[in-house]
Design a protein around this motif. Structure first.
Motif, mmCIF file in Angstrom:
data_model
loop_
_atom_site.group_PDB
_atom_site.id
_atom_site.type_symbol
_atom_site.label_atom_id
_atom_site.label_comp_id
_atom_site.label_asym_id
_atom_site.label_seq_id
_atom_site.Cartn_x
_atom_site.Cartn_y
_atom_site.Cartn_z
ATOM 1 N N ILE A 111 7.291 87.459 -2.865
ATOM 2 C CA ILE A 111 7.474 87.765 -1.435
ATOM 3 C C ILE A 111 7.647 86.459 -0.674
ATOM 4 N N ALA A 112 6.828 85.504 -0.974
ATOM 5 C CA ALA A 112 6.922 84.228 -0.270
ATOM 6 C C ALA A 112 6.222 83.137 -1.078
ATOM 7 N N THR A 113 6.729 81.925 -0.929
ATOM 8 C CA THR A 113 5.999 80.794 -1.502
ATOM 9 C C THR A 113 5.682 79.867 -0.353
ATOM 10 N N LYS A 115 2.977 76.688 1.302
ATOM 11 C CA LYS A 115 2.467 75.430 0.770
ATOM 12 C C LYS A 115 1.132 75.653 0.070
ATOM 13 N N GLU A 116 0.493 76.739 0.415
ATOM 14 C CA GLU A 116 -0.836 76.994 -0.122
ATOM 15 C C GLU A 116 -0.857 78.015 -1.232
ATOM 16 N N SER A 117 0.117 78.926 -1.188
ATOM 17 C CA SER A 117 0.029 80.047 -2.119
ATOM 18 C C SER A 117 1.398 80.600 -2.462
ATOM 19 N N ILE A 118 1.389 81.438 -3.489
ATOM 20 C CA ILE A 118 2.584 82.188 -3.845
ATOM 21 C C ILE A 118 2.182 83.646 -3.744
ATOM 22 N N VAL A 119 2.970 84.424 -3.014
ATOM 23 C CA VAL A 119 2.614 85.829 -2.854
ATOM 24 C C VAL A 119 3.635 86.678 -3.600
ATOM 25 N N LEU A 120 3.133 87.512 -4.516
ATOM 26 C CA LEU A 120 4.018 88.369 -5.312
ATOM 27 C C LEU A 120 3.845 89.822 -4.890
ATOM 28 N N ILE A 138 0.057 90.170 -4.221
ATOM 29 C CA ILE A 138 -0.805 89.353 -5.083
ATOM 30 C C ILE A 138 -0.723 87.920 -4.583
ATOM 31 N N LYS A 139 -1.808 87.466 -3.987
ATOM 32 C CA LYS A 139 -1.789 86.103 -3.427
ATOM 33 C C LYS A 139 -2.398 85.143 -4.432
ATOM 34 N N ILE A 140 -1.568 84.257 -4.932
ATOM 35 C CA ILE A 140 -2.025 83.279 -5.925
ATOM 36 C C ILE A 140 -2.172 81.941 -5.218
ATOM 37 N N LEU A 208 -4.231 92.057 -2.576
ATOM 38 C CA LEU A 208 -4.376 92.594 -1.219
ATOM 39 C C LEU A 208 -3.532 93.846 -1.079
ATOM 40 N N SER A 209 -3.900 94.686 -0.116
ATOM 41 C CA SER A 209 -3.005 95.814 0.151
ATOM 42 C C SER A 209 -1.715 95.243 0.738
ATOM 43 N N PHE A 210 -0.621 95.917 0.473
ATOM 44 C CA PHE A 210 0.695 95.406 0.853
ATOM 45 C C PHE A 210 1.018 95.847 2.280
ATOM 46 N N ILE A 211 1.411 94.896 3.118
ATOM 47 C CA ILE A 211 1.844 95.245 4.477
ATOM 48 C C ILE A 211 3.365 95.333 4.434
ATOM 49 N N GLY A 212 3.866 96.532 4.465
ATOM 50 C CA GLY A 212 5.300 96.735 4.370
ATOM 51 C C GLY A 212 5.545 98.162 3.909
ATOM 52 N N GLU A 219 8.030 91.994 8.421
ATOM 53 C CA GLU A 219 8.566 90.698 8.866
ATOM 54 C C GLU A 219 7.481 89.893 9.540
ATOM 55 N N ARG A 220 7.581 88.582 9.397
ATOM 56 C CA ARG A 220 6.677 87.742 10.178
ATOM 57 C C ARG A 220 7.144 87.819 11.630
ATOM 58 N N LEU A 221 6.208 87.640 12.551
ATOM 59 C CA LEU A 221 6.582 87.673 13.965
ATOM 60 C C LEU A 221 7.665 86.621 14.237
ATOM 61 N N TYR A 259 3.778 82.630 12.281
ATOM 62 C CA TYR A 259 3.996 82.559 10.837
ATOM 63 C C TYR A 259 2.961 83.378 10.066
ATOM 64 N N ASN A 260 1.825 83.609 10.693
ATOM 65 C CA ASN A 260 0.756 84.330 10.010
ATOM 66 C C ASN A 260 0.448 85.660 10.680
ATOM 67 N N LEU A 261 1.452 86.194 11.380
ATOM 68 C CA LEU A 261 1.313 87.519 11.985
ATOM 69 C C LEU A 261 2.491 88.345 11.500
ATOM 70 N N VAL A 270 -2.737 90.663 11.093
ATOM 71 C CA VAL A 270 -3.187 89.284 10.908
ATOM 72 C C VAL A 270 -3.288 88.988 9.410
ATOM 73 N N ILE A 271 -2.709 87.885 8.981
ATOM 74 C CA ILE A 271 -2.858 87.489 7.567
ATOM 75 C C ILE A 271 -3.318 86.029 7.492
ATOM 76 N N ASP A 272 -3.554 85.566 6.277
ATOM 77 C CA ASP A 272 -3.811 84.160 6.021
ATOM 78 C C ASP A 272 -5.048 83.629 6.761
ATOM 79 N N VAL A 273 -6.213 84.099 6.324
ATOM 80 C CA VAL A 273 -7.431 83.729 7.038
ATOM 81 C C VAL A 273 -8.363 82.846 6.189
HETATM 82 P P1 ADP Z 1 0.091 80.822 2.916
HETATM 83 O O1 ADP Z 1 -1.343 80.429 2.993
HETATM 84 O O2 ADP Z 1 0.769 80.249 1.734
HETATM 85 O O3 ADP Z 1 0.817 80.600 4.209
HETATM 86 P P2 ADP Z 1 0.121 83.673 3.598
HETATM 87 O O4 ADP Z 1 -1.109 84.509 3.458
HETATM 88 O O5 ADP Z 1 0.499 83.274 4.984
HETATM 89 O O6 ADP Z 1 0.034 82.406 2.631
HETATM 90 O O7 ADP Z 1 1.301 84.476 2.908
HETATM 91 C C1 ADP Z 1 2.606 83.941 2.789
HETATM 92 C C2 ADP Z 1 3.626 85.010 3.098
HETATM 93 O O8 ADP Z 1 3.461 86.116 2.195
HETATM 94 C C3 ADP Z 1 3.481 85.601 4.490
HETATM 95 O O9 ADP Z 1 4.249 84.893 5.433
HETATM 96 C C4 ADP Z 1 3.978 87.008 4.323
HETATM 97 O O10 ADP Z 1 5.375 87.059 4.517
HETATM 98 C C5 ADP Z 1 3.678 87.330 2.867
HETATM 99 N N1 ADP Z 1 2.456 88.136 2.739
HETATM 100 C C6 ADP Z 1 1.189 87.684 2.619
HETATM 101 N N2 ADP Z 1 0.309 88.695 2.494
HETATM 102 C C7 ADP Z 1 1.046 89.828 2.534
HETATM 103 C C8 ADP Z 1 0.713 91.231 2.460
HETATM 104 N N3 ADP Z 1 -0.527 91.640 2.307
HETATM 105 N N4 ADP Z 1 1.730 92.116 2.536
HETATM 106 C C9 ADP Z 1 3.001 91.699 2.677
HETATM 107 N N5 ADP Z 1 3.374 90.419 2.754
HETATM 108 C C10 ADP Z 1 2.414 89.479 2.689
#
Ligand code: ADP
Ligand code: MG
Length: 421
Positions: A111-113, A115-120, A138-140, A208-212, A219-221, A259-261, A270-273
């Protein structure tokens, strides 16, 4: 297809044809396309009665070469990307085991890579042990050294973690970091804030549960295109989120930005806490002002109306504090205030023997976790997962096992209620 002699002709008299015969060339070109072009080259159904002139055939041939090169380049990129994502053997093992034990049915694309994590993306499986949603993120957390110092600072100063992060290597720190994200998300959840539900934690991998919807992430804000009404709605939600996170969760997000909304069905998630801290972190209020500045800047750039509050007004609105200065003086006031909050909380903590370590150890006992010792690193049993699906029960058990003093932080209560509007 006739066979041609050395002069390039076939047949005799009226039935003589040369190898340049347009009809024959057309058919031969079609056969060549089918037989000699690379298999990735999509030709569609080339039926017998189709003919390709030499000019078209030559253009197709050039195109197929270019396409082949492009495919090779892409393939290379994908391979390089996978390599640079560098899922180390431990991460791969966690993912592999999650498939094997039916926690996941399928691991999808990235889903995204960050600087801190890779999200699958993953499809949730069905197990008796855990309740998994049908779609999961899956936040790695990356275990790279780059993030070590930044994370260490946020952990060292967070009294829930400070004694646990002393002398730890980056891999251990990253596990604490994942744990911190999980605990903070749980707090948000309990306050009813829209955010992903932490489902399982396995070392530095957080499910994590998937937001989508239907495997398409929200989409990010930052990327969402909103109408003026939607923007006004999102702005209102953001202000409320900041307030709720501060007053109800006793947290400061510390990276609250577009970027985190996530924006889904008119709701801001809200994500990335992982970096979120409690108000008595030495820089808590400076972080909060930064969050307020992010919100203020994002919305004032996008809305023409001037209903967007300035960073200072936003800060006062969120905290209920009434600082009057502006700019640098405002920041000075905030920093003096945050020092005060910290000193006061430390004094009360000492007096009441208020120990977050106790809180933390209790949770450890309730849920056998894997972050404490080196030997645990090699123990990859399925029971090793920290199951978080039963959030409320978890909170209830926790509250039963803790003295009431610990559930209510006296320091925060006195300080914050004084200023609550
Ligand atoms: P980082 O610490 O690397 O910024 P984030 O938690 O912000 O990690 O996640 C990176 C990206 O992954 C987010 O911008 C978002 O697009 C996607 N993402 C993260 N968590 C979820 C989720 N639960 N459902 C859908 N997309 C997510
Ligand atoms: Mg992020």
């Amino acid at each position: 297809m006739p066979t041609f002699n050395r002069r390039g002709t076939s047949g005799k008299g009226a039935s003589l044809v040369t190898k340049h015969n347009a009809e024959l060339c057309g058919k031969r070109n079609v056969a060549r396309v089918m037989n000699t072009f690379p298999p990735e080259f999509e030709t569609g159904n080339v039926l017998n009665n189709i003919k390709l002139s030499n000019r078209v055939y030559n253009q197709l041939k050039l195109h197929s070469y270019a396409e082949e090169k492009r495919m090779n380049r892409l393939h290379d990129k994908v391979e390089k990307a996978t390599a640079s994502l560098a899922f180390d053997p431990k991460t791969r093992l966690i993912l592999y085991k999650s498939l094997n034990s039916c926690i996941l049915d399928e691991i999808g694309s990235i889903i995204a890579t960050g600087k801190e994590s890779i999200v699958l993306y993953g499809k949730g499986g069905q197990t008796d042990l855990h309740k998994i949603p049908s779609e999961v993120a899956i936040k790695i957390f990356k275990t790279s050294l780059n993030e070590f110092h930044t994370r260490n600072q946020y952990l060292r100063e967070d009294h829930r973690f400070k004694n646990r992060c002393k002398g730890l290597n980056p891999r251990k720190i990253v596990k604490l970091w994942a744990e911190k994200e999980m605990f903070n998300l749980q707090r948000l959840q309990r306050a009813g804030i829209p955010c992903p539900t932490p489902v399982l934690l396995k070392k530095h991998v957080l499910f994590l549960s998937f937001i989508g919807k239907d495997s398409v992430p929200a989409e990010r804000l930052r990327d969402a295109v909103l109408t003026p009404e939607e923007l006004a709605n999102a702005y209102k939600q953001c202000l409320n989120l900041l307030k709720q996170i501060y007053h109800e969760c006793k947290l400061i997000h510390a990276d609250f930005s577009e970027y985190n909304l996530l924006w889904l069905d008119n709701i801001v998630y809200v994500i990335d806490v992982a970096q979120s801290v409690e108000p008595h972190h030495p820089n808590a209020y400076t972080f909060l002002l930064r969050d307020c500045t992010n919100v203020s800047t994002y919305f004032s750039r996008r809305t023409l109306n001037d209903y967007v509050l300035s960073p200072e007004e936003t800060f006062n609105h969120v905290t209920g504090l009434g600082f009057e200065k502006r700019g640098q003086e405002f920041l000075n006031e905030i920093q003096a205030y945050e020092k005060n909050v910290r000193l006061q909380s430390e004094a009360i903590k000492e007096k009441d023997n208020f120990s977050f370590e106790y809180f933390f150890n209790q949770t450890k006992e309730l849920h056998a976790d894997d972050s404490s010792s080196d030997e645990d690193d090699d123990n990859d049993d399925d029971e090793d997962y920290t199951d978080l699906t039963s959030g409320d029960e978890y909170a209830a058990t926790l509250s039963k096992s803790l003295p009431s003093k610990i559930m209510k932080s006296p320091s925060r209560k006195t300080k914050l209620s004084k200023h609550t509007p």
